[in-house]
Motif scaffolding. Structure first.
Motif, PDB file in Angstrom:
ATOM      1  N   THR A 287     103.432  -7.777  46.521  1.00  0.00           N
ATOM      2  CA  THR A 287     103.159  -6.615  47.385  1.00  0.00           C
ATOM      3  C   THR A 287     102.865  -5.365  46.824  1.00  0.00           C
ATOM      4  O   THR A 287     103.798  -4.958  45.771  1.00  0.00           O
ATOM      5  CB  THR A 287     103.891  -6.381  48.387  1.00  0.00           C
ATOM      6  OG1 THR A 287     105.186  -5.896  48.216  1.00  0.00           O
ATOM      7  CG2 THR A 287     104.060  -7.402  49.559  1.00  0.00           C
ATOM      8  N   PRO A 288     101.858  -4.374  46.731  1.00  0.00           N
ATOM      9  CA  PRO A 288     101.594  -3.329  46.142  1.00  0.00           C
ATOM     10  C   PRO A 288     102.657  -2.200  46.281  1.00  0.00           C
ATOM     11  O   PRO A 288     103.223  -1.375  45.727  1.00  0.00           O
ATOM     12  CB  PRO A 288     100.175  -2.554  46.645  1.00  0.00           C
ATOM     13  CG  PRO A 288      99.394  -3.677  46.745  1.00  0.00           C
ATOM     14  CD  PRO A 288     100.698  -4.752  47.539  1.00  0.00           C
ATOM     15  N   GLY A 289     103.378  -2.533  47.867  1.00  0.00           N
ATOM     16  CA  GLY A 289     104.310  -1.306  48.145  1.00  0.00           C
ATOM     17  C   GLY A 289     105.541  -1.317  47.080  1.00  0.00           C
ATOM     18  O   GLY A 289     106.375  -0.480  47.105  1.00  0.00           O
ATOM     19  N   ASN A 290     105.950  -2.595  46.982  1.00  0.00           N
ATOM     20  CA  ASN A 290     107.204  -2.822  45.951  1.00  0.00           C
ATOM     21  C   ASN A 290     107.024  -2.171  44.784  1.00  0.00           C
ATOM     22  O   ASN A 290     107.790  -1.421  44.307  1.00  0.00           O
ATOM     23  CB  ASN A 290     107.696  -4.104  45.866  1.00  0.00           C
ATOM     24  CG  ASN A 290     108.335  -4.672  47.022  1.00  0.00           C
ATOM     25  OD1 ASN A 290     109.250  -3.881  47.557  1.00  0.00           O
ATOM     26  ND2 ASN A 290     108.322  -6.063  47.544  1.00  0.00           N
ATOM     27  N   VAL A 291     105.712  -2.249  44.121  1.00  0.00           N
ATOM     28  CA  VAL A 291     105.607  -1.646  43.122  1.00  0.00           C
ATOM     29  C   VAL A 291     105.490   0.059  43.165  1.00  0.00           C
ATOM     30  O   VAL A 291     106.178   0.687  42.081  1.00  0.00           O
ATOM     31  CB  VAL A 291     104.087  -1.860  42.352  1.00  0.00           C
ATOM     32  CG1 VAL A 291     103.877  -1.229  41.010  1.00  0.00           C
ATOM     33  CG2 VAL A 291     103.976  -3.393  42.266  1.00  0.00           C
ATOM     34  N   GLY A 292     104.978   0.476  44.162  1.00  0.00           N
ATOM     35  CA  GLY A 292     105.159   1.879  44.460  1.00  0.00           C
ATOM     36  C   GLY A 292     106.714   2.360  44.366  1.00  0.00           C
ATOM     37  O   GLY A 292     107.096   3.586  43.937  1.00  0.00           O
ATOM     38  N   THR A 293     107.319   1.533  45.191  1.00  0.00           N
ATOM     39  CA  THR A 293     108.912   1.804  45.672  1.00  0.00           C
ATOM     40  C   THR A 293     109.711   1.942  44.222  1.00  0.00           C
ATOM     41  O   THR A 293     110.541   2.725  43.909  1.00  0.00           O
ATOM     42  CB  THR A 293     109.454   0.806  46.457  1.00  0.00           C
ATOM     43  OG1 THR A 293     108.902   0.687  47.901  1.00  0.00           O
ATOM     44  CG2 THR A 293     110.786   1.025  46.715  1.00  0.00           C
ATOM     45  N   ILE A 294     109.319   0.878  43.204  1.00  0.00           N
ATOM     46  CA  ILE A 294     109.919   0.620  42.208  1.00  0.00           C
ATOM     47  C   ILE A 294     109.548   1.992  41.139  1.00  0.00           C
ATOM     48  O   ILE A 294     110.157   2.536  40.626  1.00  0.00           O
ATOM     49  CB  ILE A 294     109.736  -0.345  41.526  1.00  0.00           C
ATOM     50  CG1 ILE A 294     110.303  -1.611  42.121  1.00  0.00           C
ATOM     51  CG2 ILE A 294     110.164  -0.296  39.634  1.00  0.00           C
ATOM     52  CD1 ILE A 294     110.121  -2.854  41.398  1.00  0.00           C
ATOM     53  N   ALA A 295     108.279   2.672  41.232  1.00  0.00           N
ATOM     54  CA  ALA A 295     107.886   3.739  40.451  1.00  0.00           C
ATOM     55  C   ALA A 295     108.542   5.015  41.086  1.00  0.00           C
ATOM     56  O   ALA A 295     108.815   5.780  40.120  1.00  0.00           O
ATOM     57  CB  ALA A 295     106.287   3.874  40.593  1.00  0.00           C
TER      58      ALA A 295
END
Length: 246
Positions: free
Chosen positions: A19-27
């Protein structure tokens, strides 16, 4: 944590996120704790109008748009690698996920590593595979309930990056959480006044010495600030005034 920021904070690698959302959360967590280099292995589509940028907060301005797509093989070749997993083999006979460090232990361990380091976080469903972990230098796991040790990918990375923030940020970049204890003379005057107040309110004489010891131990553990001791003095003054009016 060291007083000076390391020359090269660890890179953060997200492997095959669903999910793109998890990438954003990690960023976003990277931005919170001073990490800058985001590497993506087989990433989902990171649409600037989608969840990745929506969840990234201020990391949408630099961390996320500067992320680079890489292969796992290239990461292993170029960095000292640490793989994060929820499942460990707590048995020295099995070497894929054992031995492992906790994030807090890892912070001290990596502080002395001169090589560039990469922190790898795996898929939402299965994390990093045994084959992938076998190719990495170290394993790290977040202590959690044995009944349900699996964390969301974004949550796991946030916890780990918080514990490792000293590898990316100097002390001067963090909020000052130091606690300055009140002057010892003021604390002693509080004890004297407290004893006088016990007497003025008719507290049993035979209990005063024991009570004073308990109060001293309690206040001693609290390490009160000047303001806190001043406030306590004010409370005792109010009690004394009320007693005199009786």
């Amino acid at each position: 944590m060291s007083g000076e920021r390391p020359a090269s904070p660890p890179a953060v690698v997200v492997v095959d996120a669903d999910t793109p959302g998890n990438v954003g959360t990690i960023a976003r967590a990277m931005k919170n704790f001073g990490f800058e280099e985001l590497l993506l292995v087989d990433p989902p589509d990171l649409d600037r109008e989608g969840d990745a940028y929506g969840f990234a907060g201020q990391a949408r301005e630099d961390v996320l748009p500067n992320a680079r797509e890489v292969t796992l093989e290239k990461v292993v070749e170029s960095y000292h690698t640490v793989g994060f997993t929820a499942t460990t083999n707590e048995d020295a006979r099995k070497h894929v996920r054992f031995p492992f460090r906790t994030p807090a232990d890892l912070a001290d361990d990596l502080a002395g590593v001169g090589a560039d380091t990469a922190l790898l976080f795996g898929r939402e469903r299965i994390g990093l595979t045994n084959e992938e972990l076998a190719s990495l230098d170290q394993v790290c796991a977040i202590p959690a309930s044995a009944e349900y040790p699996v964390l969301n990918l974004g949550q796991a990375a946030t916890i780990a990056l918080y514990e490792l923030r000293g590898l990316a940020m100097a002390d001067s970049q963090l909020p000052d959480v130091s606690h300055e204890r009140a002057d010892e003379g003021e604390i002693e005057r509080f004890y004297d006044r407290f004893g006088e107040t016990l007497a003025s309110v008719g507290y049993p004489a035979e209990k005063r010495a024991k009570t004073m010891r308990l109060v001293r131990r309690l206040v001693g553990r609290a390490h009160p600030t000047d303001r806190e001791i001043t406030t306590l003095h004010g409370v005792l003054r109010a009690i004394e005034r009320a007693t005199r009016k009786r």
